[in-house]
Structures are given as C-alpha cells and as structure tokens.
Scaffold this motif. Structure first.
Motif, PDB file in Angstrom:
ATOM      1  N   PHE A  15      -1.803  -7.085 -11.779  1.00 47.23           N
ATOM      2  CA  PHE A  15      -3.128  -7.251 -11.180  1.00 47.23           C
ATOM      3  C   PHE A  15      -3.011  -7.588  -9.690  1.00 47.23           C
ATOM      4  O   PHE A  15      -2.020  -8.159  -9.228  1.00 47.23           O
ATOM      5  CB  PHE A  15      -3.887  -8.389 -11.872  1.00 47.23           C
ATOM      6  CG  PHE A  15      -4.254  -8.105 -13.288  1.00 47.23           C
ATOM      7  CD1 PHE A  15      -3.449  -8.530 -14.342  1.00 47.23           C
ATOM      8  CD2 PHE A  15      -5.410  -7.403 -13.578  1.00 47.23           C
ATOM      9  CE1 PHE A  15      -3.798  -8.277 -15.656  1.00 47.23           C
ATOM     10  CE2 PHE A  15      -5.765  -7.145 -14.891  1.00 47.23           C
ATOM     11  CZ  PHE A  15      -4.960  -7.584 -15.932  1.00 47.23           C
ATOM     12  N   TRP A  16      -4.016  -7.204  -8.936  1.00 47.93           N
ATOM     13  CA  TRP A  16      -4.253  -7.739  -7.605  1.00 47.93           C
ATOM     14  C   TRP A  16      -5.747  -8.025  -7.487  1.00 47.93           C
ATOM     15  O   TRP A  16      -6.512  -7.738  -8.412  1.00 47.93           O
ATOM     16  CB  TRP A  16      -3.735  -6.808  -6.507  1.00 47.93           C
ATOM     17  CG  TRP A  16      -4.417  -5.478  -6.393  1.00 47.93           C
ATOM     18  CD1 TRP A  16      -4.452  -4.490  -7.304  1.00 47.93           C
ATOM     19  CD2 TRP A  16      -5.154  -5.005  -5.262  1.00 47.93           C
ATOM     20  NE1 TRP A  16      -5.151  -3.415  -6.849  1.00 47.93           N
ATOM     21  CE2 TRP A  16      -5.601  -3.702  -5.589  1.00 47.93           C
ATOM     22  CE3 TRP A  16      -5.482  -5.515  -4.018  1.00 47.93           C
ATOM     23  CZ2 TRP A  16      -6.363  -2.937  -4.705  1.00 47.93           C
ATOM     24  CZ3 TRP A  16      -6.222  -4.744  -3.143  1.00 47.93           C
ATOM     25  CH2 TRP A  16      -6.668  -3.488  -3.479  1.00 47.93           C
ATOM     26  N   GLU A  17      -6.200  -8.586  -6.357  1.00 46.75           N
ATOM     27  CA  GLU A  17      -7.552  -9.118  -6.306  1.00 46.75           C
ATOM     28  C   GLU A  17      -8.649  -8.071  -6.506  1.00 46.75           C
ATOM     29  O   GLU A  17      -9.746  -8.389  -6.970  1.00 46.75           O
ATOM     30  CB  GLU A  17      -7.791  -9.866  -4.983  1.00 46.75           C
ATOM     31  CG  GLU A  17      -7.544  -9.037  -3.737  1.00 46.75           C
ATOM     32  CD  GLU A  17      -6.117  -9.172  -3.243  1.00 46.75           C
ATOM     33  OE1 GLU A  17      -5.250  -9.532  -4.072  1.00 46.75           O
ATOM     34  OE2 GLU A  17      -5.866  -8.922  -2.045  1.00 46.75           O
ATOM     35  N   GLN A  18      -8.388  -6.815  -6.190  1.00 43.37           N
ATOM     36  CA  GLN A  18      -9.417  -5.792  -6.330  1.00 43.37           C
ATOM     37  C   GLN A  18      -9.169  -4.825  -7.483  1.00 43.37           C
ATOM     38  O   GLN A  18      -9.957  -3.913  -7.699  1.00 43.37           O
ATOM     39  CB  GLN A  18      -9.534  -4.986  -5.031  1.00 43.37           C
ATOM     40  CG  GLN A  18      -9.978  -5.805  -3.836  1.00 43.37           C
ATOM     41  CD  GLN A  18     -10.184  -4.942  -2.609  1.00 43.37           C
ATOM     42  OE1 GLN A  18     -10.824  -3.903  -2.668  1.00 43.37           O
ATOM     43  NE2 GLN A  18      -9.608  -5.374  -1.491  1.00 43.37           N
ATOM     44  N   TRP A  23      -2.151  -2.670 -10.043  1.00 46.04           N
ATOM     45  CA  TRP A  23      -1.121  -1.854  -9.411  1.00 46.04           C
ATOM     46  C   TRP A  23      -0.190  -1.286 -10.478  1.00 46.04           C
ATOM     47  O   TRP A  23      -0.006  -1.872 -11.541  1.00 46.04           O
ATOM     48  CB  TRP A  23      -0.327  -2.623  -8.354  1.00 46.04           C
ATOM     49  CG  TRP A  23       0.296  -3.922  -8.801  1.00 46.04           C
ATOM     50  CD1 TRP A  23      -0.205  -5.173  -8.651  1.00 46.04           C
ATOM     51  CD2 TRP A  23       1.562  -4.079  -9.481  1.00 46.04           C
ATOM     52  NE1 TRP A  23       0.645  -6.113  -9.197  1.00 46.04           N
ATOM     53  CE2 TRP A  23       1.740  -5.459  -9.702  1.00 46.04           C
ATOM     54  CE3 TRP A  23       2.537  -3.199  -9.915  1.00 46.04           C
ATOM     55  CZ2 TRP A  23       2.859  -5.981 -10.346  1.00 46.04           C
ATOM     56  CZ3 TRP A  23       3.657  -3.703 -10.560  1.00 46.04           C
ATOM     57  CH2 TRP A  23       3.800  -5.077 -10.764  1.00 46.04           C
ATOM     58  N   TRP A  36      -1.722   1.162  -5.588  1.00 48.25           N
ATOM     59  CA  TRP A  36      -2.732   0.108  -5.580  1.00 48.25           C
ATOM     60  C   TRP A  36      -4.073   0.761  -5.922  1.00 48.25           C
ATOM     61  O   TRP A  36      -4.575   1.600  -5.166  1.00 48.25           O
ATOM     62  CB  TRP A  36      -2.795  -0.567  -4.212  1.00 48.25           C
ATOM     63  CG  TRP A  36      -1.493  -1.226  -3.812  1.00 48.25           C
ATOM     64  CD1 TRP A  36      -0.439  -0.655  -3.173  1.00 48.25           C
ATOM     65  CD2 TRP A  36      -1.111  -2.584  -4.055  1.00 48.25           C
ATOM     66  NE1 TRP A  36       0.574  -1.553  -2.985  1.00 48.25           N
ATOM     67  CE2 TRP A  36       0.191  -2.760  -3.519  1.00 48.25           C
ATOM     68  CE3 TRP A  36      -1.737  -3.665  -4.667  1.00 48.25           C
ATOM     69  CZ2 TRP A  36       0.862  -3.977  -3.577  1.00 48.25           C
ATOM     70  CZ3 TRP A  36      -1.066  -4.878  -4.725  1.00 48.25           C
ATOM     71  CH2 TRP A  36       0.220  -5.028  -4.189  1.00 48.25           C
ATOM     72  N   SER A  65     -10.427  -1.444  -9.598  1.00 42.41           N
ATOM     73  CA  SER A  65     -10.889  -1.526 -10.979  1.00 42.41           C
ATOM     74  C   SER A  65     -12.061  -0.592 -11.233  1.00 42.41           C
ATOM     75  O   SER A  65     -12.220  -0.066 -12.337  1.00 42.41           O
ATOM     76  CB  SER A  65     -11.293  -2.963 -11.333  1.00 42.41           C
ATOM     77  OG  SER A  65     -10.184  -3.821 -11.268  1.00 42.41           O
TER      78      SER A  65
END
Length: 608
Positions: A521-524, A527, A592, A595
């Motif tokens: 996960f990443w903030e938006q 990956w 990247w 969602s």
C-alpha cells in the motif's frame, strides 16, 4: 480369455474396440497371475462411475503391457504387479509410462504380493505411482475404493489438460482478426474458434441484432455449423423455445446465458451492438465456463477492433477528396484509441501504413511461392535438355553453344544460390509482417474496455500463468504479497503491463535466477513490484527504455514497443513506473497505482 481389446489412436476400430470418445473407462490389469485377472474382473464386473462402465483389458507381462500402451490410447487406470518376468518389471514399466510415453494422466495402482521386494516407502519416493496396495489386504471393497478414487483423479487431470489446451489456444490466437469487410466473415472466424476450443460437435449458430428498421427481436443468422442459410431470420432455425428466450435475454442484457441444455454467449461491449453465439446441448462446467468467459472477452475486443478497422477503411476511401477534414478525423480517432497525444503519430502510422503494407506483403509472399515453383520447372527443363545433350552427337554446334551458355551462367552455382535467396526473402517478409503486427498492438494500448474493480494480486497471478512457459525453466518465483485487495482499473490493459514486466524479467536471466513479485500500500493506492536478479540495465539504457522502438535485443527479436505501451497504460491509470537497476545484479520495476480511476477518466469515452 481375450487378453487385450483397446482402441488405437492411429487406426480405425478393431474387433471389440470402442468408438471415440469411449463410453467406458479403460482399465488395464498387468499381472502374471491369471487367477488375479479373474478375481479382479469379478470384483469390478458391475462397477460404474459417472454413468460409464468399466472395460477391463489384460496384459500378463510388462513387455506385453508396454506394447499395448504403445499402440493404444485412453487407458485411465493400470492395476500393476511388481514381480513378473523380473523382480522389478512392474516398477520399470511405471518409469517407462511416465518418462518415455510421457503419460502423466493415467493412474497407476501398484499391487504386490511380495512387499519385501518393493518396500512401499522406497517405491513411493522413487517412482511416480498413485497408490500402493498389498494383494493380501486388497479385498473387493478396497479395490472398488481404489479404482473409483483413481478414476476421479484421472477425470480431473484430463479436464485440466483440456482446459489448459483451450486457454493456450485463446492466448495464442491473434488479438486482431481480419475477417474482411463483412460481419458474417467475422462471425465465421469466431464460431470456428469457439467450436475448436470447446471441442463441441453439435449445432452452433452466430446471430446478429436486427437493423433499426426491423422489430427488436428480428435477429439474423450470420452463420452456422450445420446446413443453415446465412442471412436468414432466426425463426427458420430449429431453436427450442427456452433457447430462444435465452438468446433474447443475452441481446437485451448484454450478458451470457448458461443452462443445463445450451450455452448462449454474448460477444461485444455494452456501448455497441453485440453478437450472440448459440451452442445447442453444450453445458460447460465451472472451468469450461471460465474458459468461455476468457474467450468472450477476447472476441469482444476483436469485434470492436474490426469495427474500428472498417471505420478507418471508410475514411481512407474518401481521403483524396477531403484531405484536411479526414486528416483531422483520423487524428481524433487515433487520439481516442491511444489516449495519448504523444503517440498519435505512431497510431496514424500503424492504422494506415500497416493496412497498406499488408496487401503488398500478401501478394509478394504469394508471388514468391509461384516464383520458386517456376524456378524448379525451369531447372527441370534444363536437366532434361542436358540429358538429351549427353545422349546426342557432341559435335553438334548447337549443343556446344548450349554447353558454353551453361558454363558461362554458372548453372551449378545458380542451383545452390536461388533457394537461399528465396529463403532469405521469405525471412525478410516475415520480419516486416511482425513489425506491422507490433504496430497494431501498439495502437490498441489505450483502446476501450470498461473500468471496474479488480483484485490486483489475482491479475498478477493470471499474468504469471500466461508467462510461465517463459519463466519455469530458468527462474524461481518468490511471492511477497501484501493482500492489497482490489483497485479500479482497466484489467485487460493492466494485465498487458504485468505480462510485459514478467517476460522481460525472464529474458534478463541468462540461465537460472530468481524473480520476486511484491505488492503493498501507499497513501493513494497500491504498488506492484517485479524484480529479477538478471543482467540489469545500464544507466544510459535506462533513460530510454520507455521510448517507442528502443530495444537492446538482437535484430529480429523485438521491436521495442512493450515498455512504451506499458508506460502509456500506467499513465492512463494516473500512476507511474519506477525503475531501479544495478548492472550485473538485476532490475526492479515498481508500478504506483491509484485505488480509484483518475479524474480524467471519470466520464467514459464514447466508442469510436
């Protein structure tokens, strides 16, 4: 007692043989004890599995069984003794079946009366057998249980093999069919592929929706697998009432219909008229249905591409009269196909030039074949003349002149060089055709499927399955998934990116290595990472890997479009590709992804 009655896969029916496909399960008893054959037949005489009886065949030695298996196909279970003409005859027969015949589906049940000659643990470890039984403990009930379990496993393996073969046919089929100018020709291609993939031999039909001036249920028959008039109304076809209702539902809802009596497959997109394939009596199970759904998705893309192709052909027909106006329309069409201003000129080249190049390639290739035949004929004439000359008066001045001409033209050299010249020319034509196809694939990178939520790790597994043949002999795959769930995406296009990365990783490994697949996960969003420990990418090369037509592969091995297409697709998803590499240690590609679909894709584009 009849020792062996099986059907050969290379000849017609023999006495006692069964028609294809066999209505019985073929069981081969291999034992040198005739009493055991009789006891086995008595114990299994009334056994049925999935409404199919057993056909028992006998072989009294490993050598006899080996000959029978060479000449016949379709044996489901082998009840195999160990000690026959030698102490390990049965074990060597098992090895022969697996390694030399390459039959990994037939289930082998080892039955031994001398367990000391073949200890169970050693046999199970060293030989690919499926069950080990002591003759003294194998009563009728246990024999029944063992045979039914083996038949169930054999049936499952055969089903998996069939579906794997069908999936490979779908994957290897061209993405863009060229059915000509008519929808009917396209339908014939689709129905032919559908029947080949499913192995279905019953009635099949392809139907199209009615034109706007006709009633909404006035469907038209495009083609059929039997004597059915193409272009006739569907009312003339022998379609049962429940099947007619299913066909109507498919056209109205845009969804395929499956029942216990037929398959109705909707082919097309929801934003344009689709086609319906009807298979009377075809009732696929879960795996077969999944295979049909994969085929359906690919056929829908082909149908849309055919319509785009016809639109471009119509535009080119009047291009000379409306140069400026048509040029603007074609540029807009390519922008919609590629979803990228940067690639508009390449799309124009691929859609226009590829179409124009294909025609001369076709007749040049055909003429080359004719030329080869003509040269052979001329050489035959020269050989005949040479034979006549050798049997005639050498003092004839005409023959001397003929001999001088042959010498001056170096006929022997021409005989050797002409086939090489023709072969090199064929190879060049094939390379041109490959480049044209790659250009077409490039134009489809941004073309039309629906945005939907899809599990990213399942897509990664799907791409891995497709690329597995490229990977399995040279790399160990290590999975480190973060259970990231679903994202909103264009699954087909994202699969293309993942497949490109996996194939590139495999090709970067020279003999043996590892490939890591990771998610997180990443903030938006999430990956996805593909890493290998192959040759790596030098810094000067890394700066250009996303440029169209840039490749480090040998001439004829690649056109440099894979990563350029991938970059365009990820940009459309609002994401980016990160590359990290150390020469000699491998490369890491990280995607990247958001969602949810990016704002510019919030309103779906209209179909072209």
């Amino acid at each position: 007692m009849t020792r062996l009655k099986l059907r050969s896969s290379h000849s017609g029916d023999i006495d006692g043989a069964l028609p294809e496909p066999p209505p019985c399960w073929l069981i081969l008893i291999v034992d040198d004890d005739e009493d055991l054959h009789s006891i086995t037949r008595l114990a299994l005489r009334n056994v049925e599995f999935h409404n199919r009886k057993l056909q028992l065949a006998s072989a009294y030695s490993a050598e006899e069984a080996r000959k029978a298996l060479q000449e016949n196909a379709g044996v489901a279970v082998i009840l195999l003794d160990v000690v026959m003409e030698s102490d390990d005859a049965g074990l060597e027969l098992a090895r022969y079946i697996r390694e030399e015949l390459g039959d990994h589906n037939v289930r082998i049940i080892l039955r031994t009366g001398q367990p000391g000659m073949a200890p169970e643990r050693d046999v199970i470890l060293r030989y690919d057998i499926n069950d080990y039984k002591n003759k003294t403990e194998l009563d009728a009930q246990k024999l029944y249980t063992s045979v039914i379990s083996a038949l169930r496993a054999y049936e499952s393996l055969c089903a998996l093999e069939t579906h794997h073969r069908g999936l490979r046919q779908i994957i290897e089929a061209p993405d863009y069919l060229q059915p000509g100018t008519t929808l009917q020709d396209f339908a014939k291609d689709i129905l032919s592929q559908l029947l080949r993939i499913t192995g279905f031999e019953g009635t099949g039909l392809m139907l199209s929706p009615p034109p706007p001036s006709e009633p909404p249920d006035a469907y038209t028959i495009l083609c059929g697998s039997e004597d059915i008039t193409a272009g006739a109304p569907w009312s003339q076809a022998p379609i049962p009432a429940p099947a007619r209702a299913a066909i109507k539902a498919a056209f109205q809802t845009g969804e395929s219909q499956f029942s216990s009596t037929e398959t109705v497959l909707f082919i097309g997109r929801h934003d344009e008229p689709g086609l319906v394939a009807y298979l009377d009596g075809h009732t696929p199970d879960g795996l077969a249905r999944n295979l049909l759904e994969v085929f359906d998705a690919k056929a829908a893309i082909s149908l849309h591409n055919m319509r785009l192709h016809n639109q471009l052909a119509d535009a080119n027909a009047t291009l000379e009269e409306k140069v400026v106006a048509r040029t603007q329309e074609l540029e807009q069409t390519h922008l919609q196909l590629l979803q990228s201003e940067k690639l508009a000129s390449i799309g124009q080249l691929a859609a226009g030039v590829a179409h124009e190049i294909n025609n001369p390639i076709g007749f040049v290739s055909s003429n080359l074949g004719s030329l080869e035949n003509y040269v052979k004929d001329l050489m035959s004439i020269i050989d005949a003349a040479e034979a006549v000359r050798q049997n005639s008066d050498d003092e004839n001045p005409r023959w001397n002149e003929f001999k001088t001409i042959i010498s001056d033209l170096e006929l022997d050299y021409l005989r050797q060089d002409i086939p090489d010249v023709i072969a090199e020319t064929r190879n060049g034509l094939e390379r041109v055709r490959k480049i044209v196809q790659d250009l077409r694939d490039f134009t489809r990178a941004g073309e039309g499927e629906e945005w939907r939520h899809s599990p990213i790790e399942a897509q990664l597994e799907s791409a891995l399955a497709i690329a597995w043949n490229e990977i399995k002999y040279k790399a160990e795959v290590i999975k480190e998934y973060g259970d990231v769930g679903e994202i909103e995406c264009l699954p087909g296009q994202l699969n293309q990116v993942l497949l490109n990365l996996l194939v590139n990783a495999a090709q970067a490994i020279e003999s043996s290595g590892k490939i890591w697949l990771r998610t997180g996960f990443w903030e938006q969003g999430v990956w996805v990472e593909v890493q290998d420990n192959g040759a790596g990418i030098p810094e000067e090369t890394r700066k250009r890997i996303f440029d169209p037509f840039f490749t480090t592969k040998p001439v004829g091995k690649g056109t440099g479009l894979g990563l350029a297409i991938s970059h365009s697709i990820i940009e459309r998803h609002g994401g980016r590709i990160e590359v990290d590499s150390t020469p000699g240690q491998g490369a890491r590609f990280r995607l990247w992804l958001l969602s949810e679909r990016p704002p510019q894709e919030a309103t779906p584009a209209k179909a072209v």
